[in-house]
Design a protein around this motif. Structure first.
Motif, PDB file in Angstrom:
ATOM      1  N   VAL A 189     129.317  47.953 135.118  1.00 22.96           N
ATOM      2  CA  VAL A 189     130.340  47.676 136.041  1.00 22.96           C
ATOM      3  C   VAL A 189     131.372  48.500 134.888  1.00 22.96           C
ATOM      4  O   VAL A 189     131.381  48.441 134.013  1.00 22.96           O
ATOM      5  CB  VAL A 189     131.133  46.178 135.399  1.00 22.96           C
ATOM      6  N   VAL A 190     132.462  49.316 135.799  1.00 21.95           N
ATOM      7  CA  VAL A 190     133.012  50.352 135.053  1.00 21.95           C
ATOM      8  C   VAL A 190     134.437  50.435 135.012  1.00 21.95           C
ATOM      9  O   VAL A 190     134.655  49.750 136.732  1.00 21.95           O
ATOM     10  CB  VAL A 190     133.023  51.907 135.413  1.00 21.95           C
ATOM     11  N   ASN A 191     135.293  49.704 134.601  1.00 24.89           N
ATOM     12  CA  ASN A 191     136.732  49.112 135.428  1.00 24.89           C
ATOM     13  C   ASN A 191     137.616  50.450 135.573  1.00 24.89           C
ATOM     14  O   ASN A 191     136.877  50.900 134.904  1.00 24.89           O
ATOM     15  CB  ASN A 191     137.336  48.666 134.673  1.00 24.89           C
ATOM     16  N   GLU A 192     138.812  49.854 136.458  1.00 18.34           N
ATOM     17  CA  GLU A 192     140.207  50.685 135.824  1.00 18.34           C
ATOM     18  C   GLU A 192     140.789  51.265 135.032  1.00 18.34           C
ATOM     19  O   GLU A 192     140.800  53.259 134.912  1.00 18.34           O
ATOM     20  CB  GLU A 192     140.881  50.203 136.782  1.00 18.34           C
ATOM     21  N   ASP A 193     140.950  50.534 134.291  1.00 16.44           N
ATOM     22  CA  ASP A 193     141.360  51.648 132.677  1.00 16.44           C
ATOM     23  C   ASP A 193     140.053  52.523 132.072  1.00 16.44           C
ATOM     24  O   ASP A 193     140.548  53.352 131.646  1.00 16.44           O
ATOM     25  CB  ASP A 193     141.501  50.097 131.431  1.00 16.44           C
ATOM     26  N   GLN A 194     139.117  52.204 132.242  1.00 16.05           N
ATOM     27  CA  GLN A 194     137.650  52.847 131.123  1.00 16.05           C
ATOM     28  C   GLN A 194     137.904  54.098 132.269  1.00 16.05           C
ATOM     29  O   GLN A 194     138.122  55.336 132.371  1.00 16.05           O
ATOM     30  CB  GLN A 194     136.456  52.175 132.096  1.00 16.05           C
ATOM     31  N   LEU A 195     137.894  54.105 134.338  1.00 10.80           N
ATOM     32  CA  LEU A 195     137.965  55.720 134.850  1.00 10.80           C
ATOM     33  C   LEU A 195     139.833  55.886 134.559  1.00 10.80           C
ATOM     34  O   LEU A 195     139.458  57.052 134.990  1.00 10.80           O
ATOM     35  CB  LEU A 195     137.925  54.734 136.297  1.00 10.80           C
ATOM     36  N   ARG A 196     140.524  55.585 134.315  1.00  9.51           N
ATOM     37  CA  ARG A 196     141.750  55.681 133.987  1.00  9.51           C
ATOM     38  C   ARG A 196     141.846  57.282 132.954  1.00  9.51           C
ATOM     39  O   ARG A 196     141.945  58.145 132.107  1.00  9.51           O
ATOM     40  CB  ARG A 196     143.050  55.421 133.985  1.00  9.51           C
ATOM     41  N   ALA A 197     141.098  56.266 131.512  1.00  6.34           N
ATOM     42  CA  ALA A 197     141.236  56.865 130.334  1.00  6.34           C
ATOM     43  C   ALA A 197     140.253  58.262 130.709  1.00  6.34           C
ATOM     44  O   ALA A 197     140.592  58.960 129.928  1.00  6.34           O
ATOM     45  CB  ALA A 197     140.396  55.895 129.718  1.00  6.34           C
ATOM     46  N   LEU A 198     139.366  57.853 131.147  1.00  8.39           N
ATOM     47  CA  LEU A 198     138.392  59.228 131.447  1.00  8.39           C
ATOM     48  C   LEU A 198     138.587  60.361 131.818  1.00  8.39           C
ATOM     49  O   LEU A 198     138.980  61.409 131.383  1.00  8.39           O
ATOM     50  CB  LEU A 198     136.862  58.712 131.644  1.00  8.39           C
ATOM     51  N   ALA A 199     139.250  59.509 132.969  1.00 16.61           N
ATOM     52  CA  ALA A 199     140.090  60.819 133.981  1.00 16.61           C
ATOM     53  C   ALA A 199     141.361  62.154 133.278  1.00 16.61           C
ATOM     54  O   ALA A 199     141.839  62.734 133.585  1.00 16.61           O
ATOM     55  CB  ALA A 199     140.729  60.740 135.268  1.00 16.61           C
ATOM     56  N   VAL A 200     142.302  61.045 132.016  1.00 18.48           N
ATOM     57  CA  VAL A 200     143.216  61.618 131.368  1.00 18.48           C
ATOM     58  C   VAL A 200     142.242  62.891 130.750  1.00 18.48           C
ATOM     59  O   VAL A 200     142.851  63.749 130.411  1.00 18.48           O
ATOM     60  CB  VAL A 200     143.882  60.574 130.608  1.00 18.48           C
ATOM     61  N   ARG A 201     141.640  62.162 129.828  1.00 22.36           N
ATOM     62  CA  ARG A 201     140.469  62.994 128.415  1.00 22.36           C
ATOM     63  C   ARG A 201     139.547  64.194 129.234  1.00 22.36           C
ATOM     64  O   ARG A 201     139.379  65.036 128.567  1.00 22.36           O
ATOM     65  CB  ARG A 201     140.116  62.240 127.305  1.00 22.36           C
ATOM     66  N   ALA A 202     139.234  63.824 130.849  1.00 23.38           N
ATOM     67  CA  ALA A 202     138.622  64.374 130.931  1.00 23.38           C
ATOM     68  C   ALA A 202     138.415  66.851 130.885  1.00 23.38           C
ATOM     69  O   ALA A 202     139.953  66.259 131.895  1.00 23.38           O
ATOM     70  CB  ALA A 202     137.122  64.333 132.226  1.00 23.38           C
ATOM     71  N   ARG A 203     138.202  67.185 131.026  1.00 20.65           N
ATOM     72  CA  ARG A 203     138.383  68.394 130.993  1.00 20.65           C
ATOM     73  C   ARG A 203     138.456  69.288 132.169  1.00 20.65           C
ATOM     74  O   ARG A 203     138.288  70.539 132.326  1.00 20.65           O
ATOM     75  CB  ARG A 203     138.694  69.631 129.540  1.00 20.65           C
ATOM     76  N   GLY A 204     137.502  68.710 133.274  1.00 17.29           N
ATOM     77  CA  GLY A 204     137.016  69.360 134.161  1.00 17.29           C
ATOM     78  C   GLY A 204     135.563  68.480 134.622  1.00 17.29           C
ATOM     79  O   GLY A 204     135.232  67.112 134.121  1.00 17.29           O
TER      80      GLY A 204
END
Length: 167
Positions: free
Chosen positions: A113-128
């Motif tokens: 299970v990957v939660n909403e906060d984990q996905l948001r943090a990943l979206a912020v730090r991902a560079r592509g």
């Protein structure tokens, strides 16, 4: 009396030096409050190492306690699962000597299970796209799966010891 509910899980010791095996049994015994006598077998993926597994029942949170006990031996390769229980997600813990510990929540069918906060943090730090894909692999424990898979396959069909926490 516990208010967290009862659950079950499995401890997979994928590889252990023979001299450490009694210590692993004592650690599991101390955590579960029941004598553990595992059936150790050769680990073909690591000549000279042994493997064993045991199913357990106990209070929710027992999986994390088992992991804490087993981390005393950093040369072990192991996994601990805990099934979901009333009001609690399941959990999966993986440990490999070079990688250390990875932990995730699991759904009723065993999916990570990957939660909403984990996905948001990943979206912020991902560079592509590639960075995002690498981040998803980290969240899903891909490096641990890659490291442990040869040891898992070598244990297919191995006997399982059933343990029940007392008290």
């Amino acid at each position: 009396m516990s208010t967290r509910g009862s659950t079950s899980g499995v401890v997979y010791v994928h590889s252990s030096p023979s001299a450490v095996c009694p210590h692993v049994e004592w650690a599991i015994s101390g955590t579960l409050g029941v004598r553990v006598d595992l059936r150790w077998a050769a680990q073909p993926a690591a000549p000279g190492q042994l493997r064993a597994e045991c199913a357990w029942t106990g209070d929710a949170g027992t999986g994390a306690k088992l992991v804490a006990a087993l981390r005393a031996w950093p040369m072990l390769r192991f996994e601990v699962t805990e099934e979901p229980s009333s009001g609690q997600d399941g959990e999966r813990f993986c440990f490999a000597p070079v990688l250390g510990l990875w932990h995730a929540r699991t759904s009723a069918n065993g999916d990570i299970v990957v939660n909403e906060d984990q996905l948001r943090a990943l979206a912020v730090r991902a560079r592509g796209g590639e960075s995002f894909a690498h981040g998803v692999d980290e969240l899903l424990g891909a490096a641990w799966d890659d490291a442990l898979e040869p040891f898992r396959r070598a244990g297919d069909g191995a006997p399982v010891t059933w343990l029940h926490r007392v008290g």
